[in-house]
Design a protein around this motif. Structure first.
Motif, PDB file in Angstrom:
ATOM      1  N   ARG A  13     -24.719 -17.189  -8.255  1.00 44.37           N
ATOM      2  CA  ARG A  13     -23.378 -17.811  -8.122  1.00 44.37           C
ATOM      3  C   ARG A  13     -22.708 -16.848  -7.389  1.00 44.37           C
ATOM      4  O   ARG A  13     -22.868 -15.613  -7.257  1.00 44.37           O
ATOM      5  CB  ARG A  13     -22.899 -18.209  -9.477  1.00 44.37           C
ATOM      6  N   GLU A  14     -21.665 -17.424  -6.618  1.00 46.59           N
ATOM      7  CA  GLU A  14     -20.809 -16.341  -5.762  1.00 46.59           C
ATOM      8  C   GLU A  14     -19.569 -15.932  -6.547  1.00 46.59           C
ATOM      9  O   GLU A  14     -19.193 -14.793  -6.344  1.00 46.59           O
ATOM     10  CB  GLU A  14     -20.452 -17.307  -4.458  1.00 46.59           C
ATOM     11  N   GLU A  15     -18.880 -16.686  -6.858  1.00 48.96           N
ATOM     12  CA  GLU A  15     -17.395 -16.389  -7.208  1.00 48.96           C
ATOM     13  C   GLU A  15     -16.780 -17.238  -8.471  1.00 48.96           C
ATOM     14  O   GLU A  15     -17.011 -18.488  -8.354  1.00 48.96           O
ATOM     15  CB  GLU A  15     -16.546 -16.810  -6.125  1.00 48.96           C
ATOM     16  N   TRP A  16     -16.190 -16.401  -9.390  1.00 52.14           N
ATOM     17  CA  TRP A  16     -15.508 -17.057 -10.470  1.00 52.14           C
ATOM     18  C   TRP A  16     -14.130 -16.592 -10.577  1.00 52.14           C
ATOM     19  O   TRP A  16     -13.687 -15.879  -9.986  1.00 52.14           O
ATOM     20  CB  TRP A  16     -16.316 -16.404 -11.912  1.00 52.14           C
ATOM     21  N   THR A  59     -14.094 -19.427 -16.053  1.00 47.46           N
ATOM     22  CA  THR A  59     -13.810 -20.822 -16.505  1.00 47.46           C
ATOM     23  C   THR A  59     -14.072 -21.617 -15.387  1.00 47.46           C
ATOM     24  O   THR A  59     -14.490 -22.989 -15.634  1.00 47.46           O
ATOM     25  CB  THR A  59     -12.706 -21.059 -17.457  1.00 47.46           C
ATOM     26  N   GLU A  60     -13.807 -21.192 -14.191  1.00 48.94           N
ATOM     27  CA  GLU A  60     -14.098 -22.179 -13.064  1.00 48.94           C
ATOM     28  C   GLU A  60     -14.989 -21.389 -12.047  1.00 48.94           C
ATOM     29  O   GLU A  60     -14.792 -19.890 -11.659  1.00 48.94           O
ATOM     30  CB  GLU A  60     -12.678 -22.162 -12.493  1.00 48.94           C
ATOM     31  N   LEU A  61     -15.822 -22.330 -11.706  1.00 49.77           N
ATOM     32  CA  LEU A  61     -16.938 -21.484 -10.502  1.00 49.77           C
ATOM     33  C   LEU A  61     -16.581 -22.307  -9.153  1.00 49.77           C
ATOM     34  O   LEU A  61     -16.707 -23.447  -8.953  1.00 49.77           O
ATOM     35  CB  LEU A  61     -18.285 -22.196 -10.848  1.00 49.77           C
ATOM     36  N   ASP A  62     -16.370 -21.371  -8.277  1.00 54.04           N
ATOM     37  CA  ASP A  62     -16.251 -21.784  -6.897  1.00 54.04           C
ATOM     38  C   ASP A  62     -17.262 -22.487  -6.205  1.00 54.04           C
ATOM     39  O   ASP A  62     -18.624 -22.239  -6.350  1.00 54.04           O
ATOM     40  CB  ASP A  62     -15.931 -20.560  -5.921  1.00 54.04           C
ATOM     41  N   GLY A  63     -17.197 -23.267  -5.328  1.00 54.45           N
ATOM     42  CA  GLY A  63     -18.137 -23.916  -4.635  1.00 54.45           C
ATOM     43  C   GLY A  63     -19.092 -23.320  -3.798  1.00 54.45           C
ATOM     44  O   GLY A  63     -20.479 -24.078  -3.496  1.00 54.45           O
ATOM     45  N   TYR A  64     -18.610 -22.372  -3.076  1.00 53.29           N
ATOM     46  CA  TYR A  64     -19.487 -21.608  -2.122  1.00 53.29           C
ATOM     47  C   TYR A  64     -20.445 -20.961  -2.707  1.00 53.29           C
ATOM     48  O   TYR A  64     -20.513 -20.169  -3.765  1.00 53.29           O
ATOM     49  CB  TYR A  64     -18.463 -20.513  -1.512  1.00 53.29           C
ATOM     50  N   ARG A  65     -21.782 -20.896  -1.941  1.00 51.83           N
ATOM     51  CA  ARG A  65     -22.860 -20.000  -2.160  1.00 51.83           C
ATOM     52  C   ARG A  65     -23.047 -19.100  -0.827  1.00 51.83           C
ATOM     53  O   ARG A  65     -23.184 -19.590   0.081  1.00 51.83           O
ATOM     54  CB  ARG A  65     -23.887 -20.740  -2.779  1.00 51.83           C
ATOM     55  N   GLY A  66     -23.548 -17.846  -1.078  1.00 54.07           N
ATOM     56  CA  GLY A  66     -23.807 -17.211  -0.167  1.00 54.07           C
ATOM     57  C   GLY A  66     -25.061 -16.233   0.049  1.00 54.07           C
ATOM     58  O   GLY A  66     -25.461 -15.839  -0.969  1.00 54.07           O
ATOM     59  N   ALA A  67     -25.558 -16.115   1.081  1.00 52.48           N
ATOM     60  CA  ALA A  67     -26.982 -15.416   1.339  1.00 52.48           C
ATOM     61  C   ALA A  67     -26.529 -13.943   1.109  1.00 52.48           C
ATOM     62  O   ALA A  67     -27.303 -13.035   0.628  1.00 52.48           O
ATOM     63  CB  ALA A  67     -27.660 -15.619   2.701  1.00 52.48           C
TER      64      ALA A  67
END
Length: 405
Positions: free
Chosen positions: A159-162, A167-175
């Motif tokens: 996962r990328e960013e909390w 409690t909230e996970l950002d929708g972006y995913r990064g290589a």
């Protein structure tokens, strides 16, 4: 002295460390250096810089010898300085580390990022191997946070960013963050003796490279949505972003190629696709970004291989030469040896100065600061002059530790 030779790299290692030592901040952490090696006293402290410099000084201490200037124990002192400084970034309420803090120690922003946490894990592994005080506790927490917060077993990627309290996970995913997690996981496997970290690294490579890059002619999609669907036009209006640029990034293709070869070398039975993937990434990056009539390697290309951001960064050519050295080591193919020799010569001619390696040059190899200001850290340059002397596996920290023992 032949660029890239053992003697040349020893001399460069000494010079890089001498310059990098100026980044120490007496109040804690490592700061952002300008082109002349001066500290930007007004800049906030960056987690990625402090973690990467802690890694550099930890490896330098492990390596020892005159080329690291470690006779007085200065590198260990700097590694321990980094370990202590990382505590200032720590969120004592929610766990994990803030990516940026101001002069008072308050977080400049509160999100928790995989990219920075990968470097905390990497630095903890190296510092622990170096025997830095406090590093074992740092390693315990860094492995816990990465395993429980960033590793996504269902996706086989990170996962990328909390948000601050997880409690909230950002929708972006990064290589990019996943690539550095592969590096950190290889270190963690050797530091902890837990093969699960190596299997996580393998899972990431199988998906980001074996599926996504293969499906894009070995050009790596860098940006994804929450379902890991590539976002081809992400940041098209901001193509020179230092961490999330638009398009394909040849330097990352080289870096992934090197990491896949290191991963393959660490396995008892490497997967047949791994060498194919590493060579495919390397070949496509060379075809897209290497011009026989022009030195250096552009930062980014579009999805057809045409350069977009043509500035030449030191980290790109550092990763290119590391990939060439690793692939030559693994395959004994003279092609890689020849390209490594070319790139060492270009580094020596264009990037090496008495004030550290230049971080960014224009397409005509003149000064540029389109993306990078100054010389923020020594991670890529130090790796470039250190890793070619070591076996592909285990990780550098463990290799040096065993050799010293």
């Amino acid at each position: 002295m032949v660029p890239g030779s053992e003697q040349w790299r020893d001399e460069q290692r000494r010079a890089i460390l001498s310059f990098a030592r100026r980044s120490k901040i007496d109040g804690g952490g490592f700061g952002w250096l300008d082109n002349d090696g001066g500290l930007d006293a007004d800049a906030n402290l960056q987690l990625w810089i402090t973690a990467r410099m802690t890694y550099v000084f930890s490896l330098a201490h492990l390596a020892g010898g005159p080329s690291t200037g470690s006779g007085t124990g200065e590198n260990l002192e700097l590694a321990e300085h980094g370990v202590r400084a990382l505590a200032a970034f720590h969120d004592d309420v929610n766990g994990g580390w803030y990516s940026e803090i101001d002069a008072t120690g308050a977080p400049a922003q509160t999100a928790k990022f995989c990219y920075e946490h990968a470097f905390v894990l990497l630095s903890a592994c190296a510092a622990s191997a170096a025997g830095a005080e406090g590093a074992d506790a740092l390693l315990d927490e860094a492995t816990l946070v990465h395993r429980t917060r960033f590793w996504d077993a269902d996706a086989g990627r990170c996962r990328e960013e909390w948000n601050e309290d997880w409690t909230e996970l950002d929708g972006y995913r990064g290589a990019n963050s996943n690539m550095h997690s592969v590096e950190a996981y290889l270190f963690a496997a050797d530091a902890t003796g837990e093969d699960a970290w190596r299997q996580r690294a393998l899972a990431i490579c199988e998906r980001v490279i074996g599926i996504h890059a293969r499906g894009h002619h070995w050009r790596i999609p860098e940006h994804y949505d929450h379902d890991w669907t590539p976002m081809a036009n992400y940041n098209v209006e901001k193509p020179s972003d230092p961490f999330r640029p638009f398009g394909a990034t040849p330097g990352h293709a080289f870096e992934w190629a090197r990491l896949i070869i290191q991963l393959a070398a660490s396995l008892d039975e490497p997967r047949p696709w791994m060498q194919e993937a590493a060579e495919g990434l390397f070949e496509q990056a060379v075809a897209d970004a290497v011009d026989d009539d022009a030195p250096g390697i552009p930062y980014t290309t579009d999805w057809h291989g045409s350069p977009v951001v043509e500035e030449r960064f030191h980290w790109v050519i550092a990763e290119a030469v590391l990939a060439a050295e690793a692939l030559h080591n693994y395959t004994d193919d003279a092609l890689y040896e020849g390209l490594a020799a070319r790139w060492w010569s270009e580094i020596d001619e264009h990037f090496v100065t008495e004030q550290g390696w230049v971080h960014e040059l224009s397409p005509t190899m003149g000064p540029s600061s389109r993306t990078w200001q100054g010389k923020p850290d020594a991670y890529h340059a130090f790796n470039a002059v250190t890793l070619p002397s070591l076996p592909l596996a285990p990780c550098p920290a463990k290799t040096i530790e065993r050799l010293a023992g």
